[in-house]
Every structure is written in structure tokens, then in C-alpha cells.
Design a protein around this motif. Structure first.
Motif, PDB file in Angstrom:
ATOM      1  N   VAL A   7       0.837  -1.203   0.000  1.00  0.00           N
ATOM      2  CA  VAL A   7       0.000   0.000   0.000  1.00  0.00           C
ATOM      3  C   VAL A   7       0.870   1.250   0.000  1.00  0.00           C
ATOM      4  N   ARG A   8       1.861   1.285   0.873  1.00  0.00           N
ATOM      5  CA  ARG A   8       2.770   2.447   0.900  1.00  0.00           C
ATOM      6  C   ARG A   8       3.508   2.566  -0.430  1.00  0.00           C
ATOM      7  N   SER A   9       3.908   1.432  -0.996  1.00  0.00           N
ATOM      8  CA  SER A   9       4.602   1.455  -2.288  1.00  0.00           C
ATOM      9  C   SER A   9       3.717   2.053  -3.368  1.00  0.00           C
ATOM     10  N   ALA A  10       2.423   1.679  -3.361  1.00  0.00           N
ATOM     11  CA  ALA A  10       1.482   2.190  -4.361  1.00  0.00           C
ATOM     12  C   ALA A  10       1.302   3.696  -4.220  1.00  0.00           C
ATOM     13  N   PHE A  11       1.128   4.174  -2.990  1.00  0.00           N
ATOM     14  CA  PHE A  11       0.925   5.612  -2.777  1.00  0.00           C
ATOM     15  C   PHE A  11       2.211   6.392  -3.064  1.00  0.00           C
ATOM     16  N   THR A  12       3.361   5.827  -2.720  1.00  0.00           N
ATOM     17  CA  THR A  12       4.633   6.508  -3.002  1.00  0.00           C
ATOM     18  C   THR A  12       4.864   6.598  -4.503  1.00  0.00           C
ATOM     19  N   SER A  13       4.595   5.512  -5.211  1.00  0.00           N
ATOM     20  CA  SER A  13       4.750   5.509  -6.661  1.00  0.00           C
ATOM     21  C   SER A  13       3.814   6.523  -7.308  1.00  0.00           C
ATOM     22  N   THR A  14       2.586   6.606  -6.812  1.00  0.00           N
ATOM     23  CA  THR A  14       1.629   7.593  -7.342  1.00  0.00           C
ATOM     24  C   THR A  14       2.132   9.001  -7.116  1.00  0.00           C
ATOM     25  N   ALA A  15       2.593   9.279  -5.895  1.00  0.00           N
ATOM     26  CA  ALA A  15       3.083  10.618  -5.565  1.00  0.00           C
ATOM     27  C   ALA A  15       4.306  10.981  -6.407  1.00  0.00           C
ATOM     28  N   LEU A  16       5.228  10.029  -6.578  1.00  0.00           N
ATOM     29  CA  LEU A  16       6.424  10.274  -7.390  1.00  0.00           C
ATOM     30  C   LEU A  16       6.042  10.543  -8.846  1.00  0.00           C
ATOM     31  N   SER A  17       5.145   9.725  -9.384  1.00  0.00           N
ATOM     32  CA  SER A  17       4.757   9.844 -10.792  1.00  0.00           C
ATOM     33  C   SER A  17       4.127  11.205 -11.077  1.00  0.00           C
TER      34      SER A  17
END
Length: 301
Positions: A183-193
Motif C-alpha cells: 500500500v505504501r509502495s502504491a501511494f509513493t509511486s503515485t506521488a512520485l509519478s
């Protein structure tokens, strides 16, 4: 898997709602380019604080792969979004949202060619069911004929969105491999993108000056950002092909939201259709839900 399915359903609902807000914007300001740039700026402003909070202090173990994938994602995302907004000139939002369910076939073809991994019979059946349901919703009446020029933009959108799904999943897995939870990976990837995408979009403000329509794009930007976070969470659990079978359920949500929009008299956004036509769309939406169940069962065998 259950958490991944619910995350995918949340993404499907938010996708459908976001498409309605994008259509509303384009009715007020007939400029896909303006919406594209304004939305990216809003999403950047929302993503920066999230990225600072979630990005691992120790960095990512495969940073080269992460950032090269990010560059590819930015390219295909811009192409896909631009084609999608152009498609809204030919299809009302609920029909286009459902038509994008055909992305399952495109994505499956790409995965099959690249990975040489063929789905089993049950998975193929579920993919075809979801795609058939998407087409049925679009051919169930209302909104005029489907124009060939519109189909060109839809086809480009399907290819770009499929490639975006693959690259997004790779970015999420880069964070997972660095020890972060899915979940954290998904939100971090979204924020980075979307931070990176917003920075790339900044020069566009020299050509598209912010005006009263800038605020009008904010609801779409917020809903789209949330939908992507939910979708990447889904991908981290069940991977893109099954995730897109789940995402095809946005046809069901599009039917419900489209009916609501028509009921309150916003016919400029959604074409009014008969009760029988809504019933046919509803049956097609149910077929999408059944496809999710079939794919899930076939995957567990």
C-alpha cells in the motif's frame, strides 16, 4: 487477493466519477490541452507533500530502473490522456468509460507477447466477458453513432494506458523490493509519478495561462489521483491483467452515475436514453462483475 479486488473496485468507481468531472470541464471549457495541463499542476501540488512523507529515507535499491521506467510512464501517460480527452469529443463520459474496458484485450496481448505467458482458459473467458460487456454498454443505444475518428483516439488511448499500467506496476515493485509494504509502495509511486508529471507540465503554463477554469479542473485532478493510488494498490496485489478485469467494473459504476446525471437534468454531459437501454447497460455491467468472479476462480485453480 480480496484486498486487491476491493482496491480495484474503488479505482473503478473513482475512474467513472473522474470521467464525468472531465466531461463537465470540457463542456465549460472546450480545451483538452487546458484540462491536461491544469490537472497535472493540481496533482503535483497534492503529490509533493505525500512524496516527502512516504519516500524512503534510505532510497530505493533499484533507483536506475525506477527512474528510467518513470520517464517511459510520463511519455505514454501524456499520449494516453491527450487521446482520451480528444475521445470525449466523440463519446459521452459513461460510454467512453465503459469502452476503455477493451484495454483488457490490448494489455493481455502485450503481456502474452512480452512474457510469452498465456492465460488459462478460464482467464481468457473472463477477459472476453469483460470486453464483451464493455462493447455491449456502448452499443446499447443513446448518444448517437460511434464515429471512426473517435475510434482512432480510443485505440491510441488503449495502447498508452496499457503501457502505463505495466510501467506503473514496475515502479510499485521497485519500492516493494526495497522493503516497503504494497500500500505504501502504491501511494509513493503515485506521488512520485504525478510530482514528476507536474514538473514536466509546468512549461505548459506559458502557453495555457491559469484562469477561472483552473479551479474547475481541481475536482477531476483530486479524483484521478485517488483513483490511481487505489489502482496501483490493486496492481501490487493482483498484477495488471486481473486488475484490469476488476477495473472493467467501472462500466457498472458508469451506468449508475450516468443514470444519476441524466436524472438530475445534466443532459449536456450525458445523453438521455430510454429505460430499456439502461436495463441493457445494467445487464452488461453485471457481466463485467461476473467476469471478475470467473477470473478470480480461474487464478486460484
Amino acid at each position: 487477493m480480496v484486498f486487491g479486488i476491493f482496491s480495484g473496485l474503488a479505482a473503478a468507481f473513482l475512474n467513472s466519477a473522474g470521467y464525468l468531472f472531465s466531461a463537465f470541464f470540457l463542456k465549460r471549457c472546450n480545451s483538452p490541452v487546458r484540462l491536461l495541463i491544469f490537472a497535472q499542476i493540481w496533482m503535483m501540488l497534492l503529490s509533493i507533500p505525500l512524496l516527502l512523507l512516504l519516500y524512503p529515507a534510505a532510497g530505493v535499491s533499484r533507483s536506475g530502473r525506477l527512474f528510467s521506467t518513470l520517464i517511459v510512464w510520463i511519455i505514454v501517460f501524456f499520449m494516453g490522456q491527450g487521446s482520451f480527452f480528444m475521445s470525449l469529443r466523440f463519446f459521452e463520459a459513461s460510454r467512453l468509460s465503459s469502452l476503455l474496458g477493451l484495454k483488457i484485450i490490448v494489455l493481455t496481448a502485450i503481456y502474452t507477447v512480452v512474457n510469452r505467458a498465456f492465460p488459462n482458459l478460464g482467464q481468457y473467458l473472463a477477459i472476453l466477458m469483460a470486453a464483451a460487456a464493455a462493447v455491449t454498454i456502448n452499443w446499447s443505444g443513446g448518444g448517437g453513432s460511434l464515429k471512426s475518428k473517435g475510434w482512432i483516439f480510443v485505440f491510441i488511448t488503449l495502447i498508452c494506458y496499457s503501457l502505463a499500467d505495466i510501467t506503473e506496476t514496475i515502479m510499485v515493485l521497485c519500492f516493494v523490493e526495497s522493503g516497503m509494504g504494497p500500500v505504501r509502495s502504491a501511494f509513493t509511486s503515485t506521488a512520485l509519478s504525478y510530482t514528476a508529471l507536474g514538473l514536466v507540465s509546468l512549461p505548459g503554463l506559458f502557453f495555457v495561462r491559469p484562469d477561472r477554469h483552473f479551479l474547475l479542473s481541481a475536482p477531476y485532478a483530486l479524483i484521478w489521483l485517488l483513483s490511481q493510488a487505489a489502482l496501483l494498490t490493486c496492481f501490487s496485489q493482483v498484477l495488471p491483467v486481473f486488475g484490469n478485469v476488476i477495473l472493467a467494473s467501472r462500466g457498472m459504476f458508469s451506468v449508475l452515475l450516468g443514470a444519476l446525471v441524466s436524472a438530475v437534468g445534466l443532459g449536456a454531459i450525458e445523453a438521455r436514453i430510454s429505460r430499456a437501454q439502461w436495463v441493457r447497460r445494467g445487464l452488461a455491467a453485471f457481466l463485467m462483475v461476473l467476469a471478475i468472479a470467473v477470473y478470480s476462480f480461474a487464478t486460484q485453480k
